[in-house]
Structure formats: C-alpha cells, structure tokens
Design an enzyme around this catalytic site. Structure first.
Site, PDB file in Angstrom:
ATOM      1  N   ASP A 183       0.842  -1.139  -0.016  1.00  0.00           N
ATOM      2  CA  ASP A 183      -0.075  -0.062   0.036  1.00  0.00           C
ATOM      3  C   ASP A 183       0.801   1.059  -0.141  1.00  0.00           C
ATOM      4  O   ASP A 183       0.741   2.194   0.902  1.00  0.00           O
ATOM      5  CB  ASP A 183      -0.888   0.014   1.270  1.00  0.00           C
ATOM      6  N   GLU A 207     -11.243   0.437  -4.232  1.00  0.00           N
ATOM      7  CA  GLU A 207     -10.641   0.618  -2.886  1.00  0.00           C
ATOM      8  C   GLU A 207      -9.608   1.619  -3.107  1.00  0.00           C
ATOM      9  O   GLU A 207      -9.181   2.021  -4.299  1.00  0.00           O
ATOM     10  CB  GLU A 207     -10.295  -0.443  -1.930  1.00  0.00           C
TER      11      GLU A 207
HETATM   12  O1  FUB Z   1      -3.362  -3.482   3.011  1.00  0.00           O
HETATM   13  C1  FUB Z   1      -4.792  -4.068   3.477  1.00  0.00           C
HETATM   14  C2  FUB Z   1      -5.689  -3.579   2.429  1.00  0.00           C
HETATM   15  O2  FUB Z   1      -5.330  -4.323   1.031  1.00  0.00           O
HETATM   16  C3  FUB Z   1      -5.433  -2.039   1.788  1.00  0.00           C
HETATM   17  O3  FUB Z   1      -6.012  -1.062   2.803  1.00  0.00           O
HETATM   18  C4  FUB Z   1      -6.214  -2.209   0.409  1.00  0.00           C
HETATM   19  O4  FUB Z   1      -5.959  -1.080  -0.248  1.00  0.00           O
HETATM   20  C5  FUB Z   1      -5.328  -3.409  -0.113  1.00  0.00           C
HETATM   21  O5  FUB Z   1      -4.430  -3.116  -0.643  1.00  0.00           O
END
Ligand code: FUB
Length: 443
Positions: free
Chosen positions: A32, A209
């Site tokens: 991330d 997301e």
């Molecule tokens: O790293 C946990 C979660 O997985 C993140 O918050 C999302 O964006 C995905 O990458």
C-alpha cells in the site's frame, strides 16, 4: 570505544540502507505505498505486512496482518533508508491492538507539520461507539518520525485507505473507501472534517478501494484499484475531473490485473525531479501468499491531453545503479526468449532474492541504466551460484570482459574499454553451459 563511534554504530543499526530495483524494499514486507515528496526528498509510507504471529492463535493466518508502520526515504529512488517504526498499534488508544489491522496509510504536510493518516479497527468499547474501521492521525514536525497519535479517530470517516490532497489554494481534502468512494474537505487543523462526506461516483461497477488523488496541469486525477468482476483481481484505474470532489469521468486502466494473481494492488502517483512515478505492490517475496506484499516503482507517462499511458510492470524498476554496487541481473530490463530464466536463490527464504540462469549459447540478460562513472574500473566479478560455462559481459553492444566459469564462487575477470557514464549492461552465454549468477559487480 569513543562516543562518536558508539553513535555511528547505533545510527547504522537503527537506520537500514536498502537498494532498489523491484521490489524496492528488501528484508521485510511493504504494501500500500504512498509516496510523498517533502523537502526535495522522496518519502515512502507503506503498510507493513507480517505473517500472523504464532502466539496469536485468534488471528486468521490467511488474511492481512499489520502491527506498525515504517517510513523510508530516498534521494535517487535507488538507495532507500529505513527510518524504522513510526507508529505501533499499542500506541493508539482508540484502536483494537489485537486486530493487527493497520492498513494503507498516507502522510500530508501543512504549515510546518506532518500528518500521518492510517486506518485501523476501533476498540469495541471505544469512544466512537462504532465497530469496524476508522481513520486516525498522528502528528509530527518531521516526516521521518516523532509522530504522536491523536487520541480519537477522525469523526465522520468510516472506512479504509485514507488519501489526502492539498490543493494549490492550501485547502486540504481527504478521500477514503468506505461505502463506495468518499471525499471531504479537511479543516485547517488537518484533524477534522470540514464538510459532509461526498459520495464520489460515475465509476464502473465492481469492488473499488485505495483511492489516490493528485493534481496535474489543473486536472484532478482520481485513481483506484478496481476488481471489475467476481473472481478477478485488482487492476489500477483512473478518472479525471475539474474539481477536487468531482464529478470525475472514468478514463481507463493504468495497470492490468496481476498475471500471477496478487489480489490487491494499492498505489500512489507522484512527480519527482521532473518525472512521474507509479508506486504499487506485488507479492514478490511471498509467491504463495498474496497478503505479504512488497513495494515496486515504475515510471508513468501522460499523453498530450493529460490521459495516462498504461504502465507495464517491470522488475528493473527505476533509478540508476552504480557499476560498483552488486548488480542484481535478475531484476532485468530484457531477457532472451530462449535459454534464460529467473529463479529464487533459496525457496525456503524468499528474501534471499533471485538468480539468473543462462543455459544456452547466446542466452542473455540485459540490465539497463548502469553508471560506470568516469570509470577507472579494472575488473568485474560474478557471484556464481552454480555451473560451468563462458560468459561475455557487454556494455551496450561491446564486449568488455570474458568470464570463464568452472565452479561456484566469486569469479573475477579484467575489463577493458568501459565507456564513461550511464549505459546498458548485458551478460551473454558464450556456450551451452548452464551458469547461475546471483549478481555482478565492477571494481
Ligand atoms: O493492506 C490492506 C488492504 O489491502 C488495503 O487497505 C487495501 O487497499 C488493500 O491493498
């Protein structure tokens, strides 16, 4: 031992220097990635994936597990300094420190202070009286540490993956994914929302997301990982608009879904020294478990009309490698179609990295952008892990050394006529012998 020596030893132990190519951070998982340029230097704020600790039987072994954050910095995108842990789940009063859910963060600078935003799961009995994920802030007067967490999460943000934008007029915005993609203005104190959240729409159907918003030439880019259909994995997509909270018009793909099925792909896009870069992640050091990921960088380019050119992920990544460093050929720019392969050095320890295997005449591996300086280099050494054969070392198209491999070990050969400056390097097999090379280095 003098005080100066002790200080130097402590500094070297607490600040790790790591070298680039993809993935850029070795020895630990990083995911991330939010990259930010502060004071002319690139800072990287990733999540820190770990395997679920054995003494926590309640944690799912097949899910994300994160207990803290590190920050890294680099002047050249090649050598990265790990500044160590900047926040742990135990330090934050409102979050559930048994959840190990310190997910994708961001960091913003405003009026002399740095604001580190991160999502986490609230304590069941927390002041928020909510369950699920909220977003906290930790504040510091420097980008590489000293972050003090606020005692409550930001009211009004229920979701994950915070991302900030400071517009040219100084107004700050925050974006996140919760029920759909959301955005709001931040108050000048950067700790509270200054408007009701706006549901940002007009995006194609499917799970989305990890919003990342940036501005370029007066246009706002709303970029996000997106799973178009059940059973698929995240691509990177984008939309453009004329104002920070939309409306945005969907434009297309930045990166395809991973061919090796890493389910997530979280990213950031940032300009540094006149070039634009895409930071993203892949499970390079954890091929069997895609919740232990590692950060990569590749260049990203724009068309005349501001639209984004699709990025093909590379192993070479970005930046210039010094000829006197250990050059990891397995992070190649080009590999011959026949007789060349990249394998893990040790399949019981993926952090040991990769090796290049050449096993046919004229098989080659090419590694671009090596800086030979003003030269004065007299030899090249190959760290050979296995094999027998003859290797030619070429700079651009010219042979500058011949290495005869009879057995494993560090094999050194003289070099001649190396040109000055930055050039492409390749290693070519001159016979049918199979040779496994870990790295090569000039002296
Ligand atoms: O790293 C946990 C979660 O997985 C993140 O918050 C999302 O964006 C995905 O990458």
């Amino acid at each position: 031992m003098t005080a100066k020596y002790l200080l130097l030893t402590f500094t070297m132990l607490s600040i790790g220097i790591v070298k680039a190519q993809n993935p850029i951070i070795k020895g630990q998982f990083t995911a991330d990635p939010t990259a930010r340029v502060f004071n002319g230097k690139m800072y990287l704020y990733p999540s820190h994936d770990i395997p679920a600790p054995a003494d926590k039987p309640n944690l799912r072994k097949d899910w994300f597990c994160m207990a803290d954050y590190h920050v890294f910095s680099s002047e050249n995108l090649t050598n990265w300094t790990d500044h160590g842990v900047i926040l742990t789940q135990e330090k934050v009063p409102w979050l559930n420190a048994e959840a190990y859910a310190m997910w994708a963060p961001d960091c913003a600078y405003k009026d002399g202070m740095y604001y580190f935003y991160y999502p986490a799961i609230v304590k069941p009995d927390s002041i928020t009286k909510r369950f699920g994920m909220m977003v906290g802030v930790a504040v510091s007067d420097r980008p590489d540490g000293g972050f003090v967490p606020m005692t409550e999460p930001i009211k009004g943000i229920y979701g994950i993956d915070p991302c900030t934008l400071i517009d040219d007029d100084g107004q700050a915005y925050i974006y996140w994914s919760g029920r759909g993609m959301q955005g709001a203005r931040l108050k000048p104190n950067m700790l509270q929302l200054d408007s009701e959240p706006v549901a940002l729409g007009n995006f194609p159907d499917g799970m989305k997301e990890g919003p990342f918003v940036f501005k370029r030439n007066g246009k706002y880019y709303f970029t996000f990982p997106w799973v178009p259909k059940e059973g698929e994995t995240e691509n990177l997509s984008y939309a453009m608009g004329d104002s920070p909270l939309g409306p945005f018009e969907y434009k297309g793909l930045i990166m395809d879904q991973s061919p090796t099925k890493c389910w997530t792909n979280h990213h950031s896009i940032v300009e540094y020294k006149g070039e634009w870069y895409l930071f993203y992640h892949h499970n390079d050091y954890s091929p069997q478990f895609d919740k232990n990921r590692s950060v990569r960088i590749d260049k990203i380019c724009f068309n005349e009309d501001g639209t984004i050119q699709k990025v093909t992920p590379t192993l070479r990544g970005v930046g210039i490698t010094n000829a006197t460093d250990e050059i990891q050929l397995d992070r190649y720019s080009e590999l011959s179609k026949m007789g060349a392969a990249i394998n893990y050095v040790d399949t019981t320890d993926y952090f040991a990295g990769w090796k290049t295997v050449l096993n046919a005449r004229n098989a080659y591996v090419q590694y671009n952008d090596v800086d030979f300086g003003t030269t004065g280099l007299t030899s090249v050494s190959a760290q050979v892990l296995n094999g027998k054969g003859k290797l030619l070392v070429k700079v651009d198209d010219k042979i500058i050394a011949r290495i005869a491999v009879k057995e494993a070990g560090l094999i050194t050969a003289p070099v001649k006529d190396i040109p000055q400056g930055v050039h492409n390097l390749s290693v070519v097999s001159a016979d049918k012998g199979k040779v496994e090379v870990d790295w090569i280095q000039f002296k």
